[in-house]
Design a protein around this motif. Structure first.
Motif, short mmCIF file in Angstrom:
data_model
loop_
_atom_site.label_atom_id
_atom_site.label_comp_id
_atom_site.label_asym_id
_atom_site.label_seq_id
_atom_site.Cartn_x
_atom_site.Cartn_y
_atom_site.Cartn_z
N GLN A 36 27.06 83.12 34.96
CA GLN A 36 27.43 83.45 36.33
C GLN A 36 26.35 83.03 37.32
O GLN A 36 26.66 82.53 38.41
N ARG A 37 25.10 83.21 36.96
CA ARG A 37 23.99 82.81 37.83
C ARG A 37 24.00 81.29 38.02
O ARG A 37 23.87 80.79 39.13
N ILE A 38 24.16 80.56 36.91
CA ILE A 38 24.20 79.10 36.99
C ILE A 38 25.39 78.64 37.81
O ILE A 38 25.27 77.78 38.68
N ASP A 39 26.56 79.23 37.54
CA ASP A 39 27.78 78.84 38.27
C ASP A 39 27.61 79.06 39.77
O ASP A 39 27.95 78.19 40.57
N GLY A 40 27.08 80.21 40.16
CA GLY A 40 26.90 80.51 41.57
C GLY A 40 25.95 79.54 42.26
O GLY A 40 26.22 79.06 43.37
N GLU A 41 24.83 79.24 41.60
CA GLU A 41 23.85 78.31 42.18
C GLU A 41 24.44 76.90 42.27
O GLU A 41 24.21 76.19 43.26
N LEU A 42 25.16 76.47 41.24
CA LEU A 42 25.76 75.14 41.26
C LEU A 42 26.80 75.02 42.38
O LEU A 42 26.85 74.01 43.08
N GLY A 47 28.22 72.18 45.03
CA GLY A 47 29.66 72.17 45.27
C GLY A 47 30.51 71.99 44.02
O GLY A 47 31.67 71.60 44.11
N ILE A 48 29.92 72.28 42.85
CA ILE A 48 30.69 72.18 41.60
C ILE A 48 30.51 73.46 40.79
O ILE A 48 29.55 74.20 40.99
N SER A 49 31.43 73.68 39.87
CA SER A 49 31.34 74.84 38.97
C SER A 49 30.51 74.46 37.75
O SER A 49 30.25 73.29 37.48
N HIS A 50 30.12 75.49 37.00
CA HIS A 50 29.40 75.26 35.76
C HIS A 50 30.26 74.48 34.77
O HIS A 50 29.77 73.60 34.05
N THR A 51 31.55 74.76 34.73
CA THR A 51 32.44 74.03 33.83
C THR A 51 32.51 72.56 34.20
O THR A 51 32.53 71.68 33.33
N MET A 52 32.52 72.27 35.50
CA MET A 52 32.49 70.87 35.94
C MET A 52 31.20 70.19 35.49
O MET A 52 31.22 69.03 35.06
N LEU A 53 30.09 70.91 35.58
CA LEU A 53 28.83 70.35 35.10
C LEU A 53 28.92 70.05 33.61
O LEU A 53 28.45 69.00 33.15
N GLU A 54 29.54 70.93 32.85
CA GLU A 54 29.68 70.69 31.40
C GLU A 54 30.47 69.41 31.14
O GLU A 54 30.15 68.66 30.22
N VAL A 55 31.50 69.15 31.93
CA VAL A 55 32.25 67.90 31.80
C VAL A 55 31.33 66.71 32.08
O VAL A 55 31.29 65.74 31.33
N LEU A 56 30.59 66.79 33.19
CA LEU A 56 29.69 65.69 33.55
C LEU A 56 28.60 65.47 32.50
O LEU A 56 28.25 64.33 32.19
N ILE A 57 28.07 66.55 31.94
CA ILE A 57 27.09 66.43 30.86
C ILE A 57 27.69 65.63 29.72
O ILE A 57 27.09 64.69 29.20
N ARG A 58 28.89 66.02 29.31
CA ARG A 58 29.55 65.35 28.18
C ARG A 58 29.79 63.88 28.48
O ARG A 58 29.58 63.02 27.62
N LEU A 59 30.19 63.57 29.71
CA LEU A 59 30.49 62.18 30.07
C LEU A 59 29.21 61.34 30.22
O LEU A 59 29.25 60.13 29.99
#
Length: 162
Positions: A36-42, A47-59
């Motif tokens: 939740q802390r990571i998601d809020g800061e991101l 302007g992205i969610s933590h889940t979106m970051l996880e997608v970008l990490i994978r890609l």
């Protein structure tokens, strides 16, 4: 109000207060609060969610690798429809694009856009800062090594038992 324990209440209280329940709850609470802390800061800084970051990490993990939408769903433990909705939002934001696979027209590949790569770099710095502060810094080097080794063993047991 009756303060005398009813039959079965003491056994239920023992089960609810067991070490296994307490320890697993601590793991879940810690992971949830950190997420939740990571998601809020991101969201605030990038302007992205933590889940979106996880997608970008994978890609971004292996440049040039073809990543299908199905593999993303598996990696992120999302449903196919959940992955589709997430990628729709990411595509609308200009972070990713979907392209047909040249090898199999039934497969949709996903890749980052140049804008997605820029957002990823900013988000990765936010993520690293928070992980360092809340996941690494509170532990000694030895404790951190034991924790990550233990988490790896847990993940392996769950993956191998699936």
């Amino acid at each position: 109000m009756n303060t005398t324990p009813q039959p079965g209440e003491e056994a239920a209280a023992r089960a609810a207060n067991s070490r296994l329940v307490r320890d697993f709850g601590l793991l879940i609470k810690s992971a949830t609060r950190l997420e939740q802390r990571i998601d809020g800061e991101l969201r605030q800084e990038c302007g992205i969610s933590h889940t979106m970051l996880e997608v970008l990490i994978r890609l971004c993990r292996r440049p040039g690798e073809e990543v299908s939408q199905r593999h993303l769903a598996d990696d992120l433990t999302l449903t196919s429809s959940g992955t589709t909705r997430l990628l729709d939002r990411m595509e609308e934001a200009g972070l990713v694009r979907r392209i047909p696979s040249p090898a199999d027209r039934r497969v949709t590949l996903v890749e980052t856009t140049p804008h997605g790569g820029e957002v990823f770099l900013r988000a990765a710095a936010v993520h690293a800062r928070l992980v360092e502060r809340y996941f690494v810094a509170p532990l000694t080097d030895d404790d951190y090594g034991r924790l990550t080794a233990a988490l790896d063993r847990i993940e392996t047991a769950l993956r191998d038992d699936a």
